[in-house]
Design an enzyme around this catalytic site. Sequence first.
Site, mmCIF file in Angstrom:
data_model
loop_
_atom_site.group_PDB
_atom_site.id
_atom_site.type_symbol
_atom_site.label_atom_id
_atom_site.label_comp_id
_atom_site.label_asym_id
_atom_site.label_seq_id
_atom_site.Cartn_x
_atom_site.Cartn_y
_atom_site.Cartn_z
ATOM 1 N N SER A 140 43.397 46.794 43.444
ATOM 2 C CA SER A 140 44.707 46.222 43.754
ATOM 3 C C SER A 140 45.293 47.011 44.914
ATOM 4 C CB SER A 140 45.600 46.333 42.516
ATOM 5 O OG SER A 140 46.916 45.901 42.808
ATOM 6 N N LYS A 166 42.501 42.472 45.457
ATOM 7 C CA LYS A 166 43.800 41.857 45.117
ATOM 8 C C LYS A 166 44.851 42.421 46.047
ATOM 9 C CE LYS A 166 46.921 42.871 41.254
ATOM 10 N NZ LYS A 166 46.999 42.973 39.772
ATOM 11 N N LYS A 168 48.848 42.751 46.934
ATOM 12 C CA LYS A 168 50.218 42.597 46.473
ATOM 13 C C LYS A 168 50.976 41.824 47.546
ATOM 14 C CE LYS A 168 50.313 44.934 42.602
ATOM 15 N NZ LYS A 168 50.720 44.300 41.332
ATOM 16 N N ASP A 193 48.950 38.980 44.021
ATOM 17 C CA ASP A 193 49.850 39.266 42.894
ATOM 18 C C ASP A 193 51.263 39.448 43.438
ATOM 19 O OD1 ASP A 193 51.151 40.122 40.599
ATOM 20 O OD2 ASP A 193 49.924 41.923 40.315
ATOM 21 N N GLU A 218 48.569 35.602 40.901
ATOM 22 C CA GLU A 218 49.098 36.276 39.706
ATOM 23 C C GLU A 218 50.625 36.343 39.738
ATOM 24 O OE1 GLU A 218 47.162 40.046 39.306
ATOM 25 O OE2 GLU A 218 48.536 40.785 37.754
ATOM 26 N N ASP A 243 50.632 37.567 34.247
ATOM 27 C CA ASP A 243 50.602 38.980 33.865
ATOM 28 C C ASP A 243 51.861 39.257 33.039
ATOM 29 O OD1 ASP A 243 50.902 41.772 33.780
ATOM 30 O OD2 ASP A 243 50.611 42.113 35.908
ATOM 31 N N LYS A 267 46.667 43.059 29.866
ATOM 32 C CA LYS A 267 46.973 44.491 29.916
ATOM 33 C C LYS A 267 47.310 44.888 28.487
ATOM 34 C CE LYS A 267 48.952 44.777 34.569
ATOM 35 N NZ LYS A 267 50.228 44.738 35.303
ATOM 36 N N GLY A 295 45.703 46.545 35.217
ATOM 37 C CA GLY A 295 45.817 47.997 35.266
ATOM 38 C C GLY A 295 47.249 48.435 35.456
HETATM 39 C C1 NPQ Z 1 50.168 44.638 38.216
HETATM 40 N N1 NPQ Z 1 49.228 46.918 38.531
HETATM 41 O O1 NPQ Z 1 49.111 44.104 38.055
HETATM 42 C C2 NPQ Z 1 50.363 46.145 38.145
HETATM 43 C C3 NPQ Z 1 51.637 46.553 38.660
HETATM 44 C C4 NPQ Z 1 52.026 47.987 38.624
HETATM 45 C C5 NPQ Z 1 47.232 47.790 39.532
HETATM 46 O O2 NPQ Z 1 48.501 46.107 40.492
HETATM 47 C C6 NPQ Z 1 53.359 52.723 37.718
HETATM 48 C C7 NPQ Z 1 53.010 52.189 36.494
HETATM 49 C C8 NPQ Z 1 53.277 51.964 38.842
HETATM 50 C C9 NPQ Z 1 52.608 50.883 36.403
HETATM 51 C C10 NPQ Z 1 52.774 49.857 39.907
HETATM 52 C C11 NPQ Z 1 48.379 46.854 39.574
HETATM 53 C C12 NPQ Z 1 52.863 50.646 38.760
HETATM 54 C C13 NPQ Z 1 52.531 50.088 37.536
HETATM 55 C C14 NPQ Z 1 52.358 48.545 39.809
HETATM 56 C C15 NPQ Z 1 52.106 48.748 37.475
HETATM 57 O O3 NPQ Z 1 51.140 43.924 38.363
HETATM 58 MG MG MG Z 2 50.236 41.987 38.034
#
Ligand code: NPQ
Ligand code: MG
Length: 374
Positions: A140, A166, A168, A193, A218, A243, A267, A295
């Site tokens: 990501s 992926k 953002k 996402d 996403e 998500d 998750k 994640g």
């Molecule tokens: C998601 N994760 O899928 C999340 C968002 C996310 C890997 O994109 C600290 C703790 C910072 C949790 C930043 C990924 C974070 C977090 C982003 C979760 O939407």
């Molecule tokens: Mg997400």
Amino acid sequence: MKLTGIETRIVEMPLVTPFRTSFGTETVRQVLVVRAVTEDAEGWGECGASESPLYSSEYTGGAADVLEDFFIPEIRTAQRQLGDDFDAHRIAPVLAGFKGHRLAKSSLETAVLDAQLRAQGVSFAAALGAVRDSVPCGVSLGITDTIDQLLDTVAASLEAGYLRIKLKIEPGWDVEPVRAVRERFGDIDLQVDANAAYRRSDFRLLARLDAFDLTLFEQPLPSDDLLGHAALARVISTPICLDESITSSRAAAAAIELGACSIVNIKPGRVGGYLEARRIHDLCAAHDVPVWCGGMLETGIGRAANVALAALPGFTLPGDTSASERYFATDLTEPFRLENGRISVPKGPGLGVTPLPEVLERFTVHREWNSMSG
Ligand code: NPQ
Ligand code: MG
């Protein structure tokens, strides 16, 4: 099993690069780590909450408080009443009266489940029903200042072997970066996402993403707007994946029935734990809905459990189960490494990994021992 006590800790892990999403930028991963001590073993769990309530309503300090002030005392009572009949499967029912706080509940259940499985000599993967000994991995990538920076990051990720990218996105950082990545890298497995950054008034803009053959889109809209996602799904061809909206197996069932998504990001923390995560996996499999493992910038503790879950049969898309070095120069455990785009599923009892004591101590900023006899 017999719980002796539960330690709650907050650790602060520096990130190798700032991670920018539509809801903010993270430079340090402030993470709550739970250690469950039983008469036979000890187990570990990690909370997905971050320092501020930006991804969801939970945050690290609040998670520590709700565990210490409400959940652990309730577990202490249950342990006394149930004696040897107490085990990890009791935790969600015992805590069901407390609303929300799923990330916190998950960290507690995971720690107790880990202790239980270590005592039994059973791995997380075996206990959950894994069918693979390694899992395909995606990465990501955060929002960057320029498209050139993003292209460099994508190039490095493909070089490292990641099987899926992926991106953002947010309003103002969507069609152009996606176009640039697709044009430069051709036929890669690419998805986006938005972390709920768009509104129903954006449907025409979002339809422009259809031109780029994305694997999925996403969480375009706010988490409580299942009907909005169902409406969007009728006007765009890119598959919608949820998500933030999927907080339980009930929410997953509703989303599928409404046509709000055709793919689910699981998750475990967001749904209250690995046991509920497995129920969502089973539900989605019954509806032929592909799932993948999301994640939360996990340390090796949470990563180990995620990789075990991602080895279940319904996880047919690469997860955000990246290598430790994607986030941390020094992980809490032995680092997870990428090999041919995959990570090996730990084989040892429980999570199969434990925090390295000196690393854990170095990054710890808060620690509390919650005795079961106190
Ligand atoms: C998601 N994760 O899928 C999340 C968002 C996310 C890997 O994109 C600290 C703790 C910072 C949790 C930043 C990924 C974070 C977090 C982003 C979760 O939407
Ligand atoms: Mg997400």
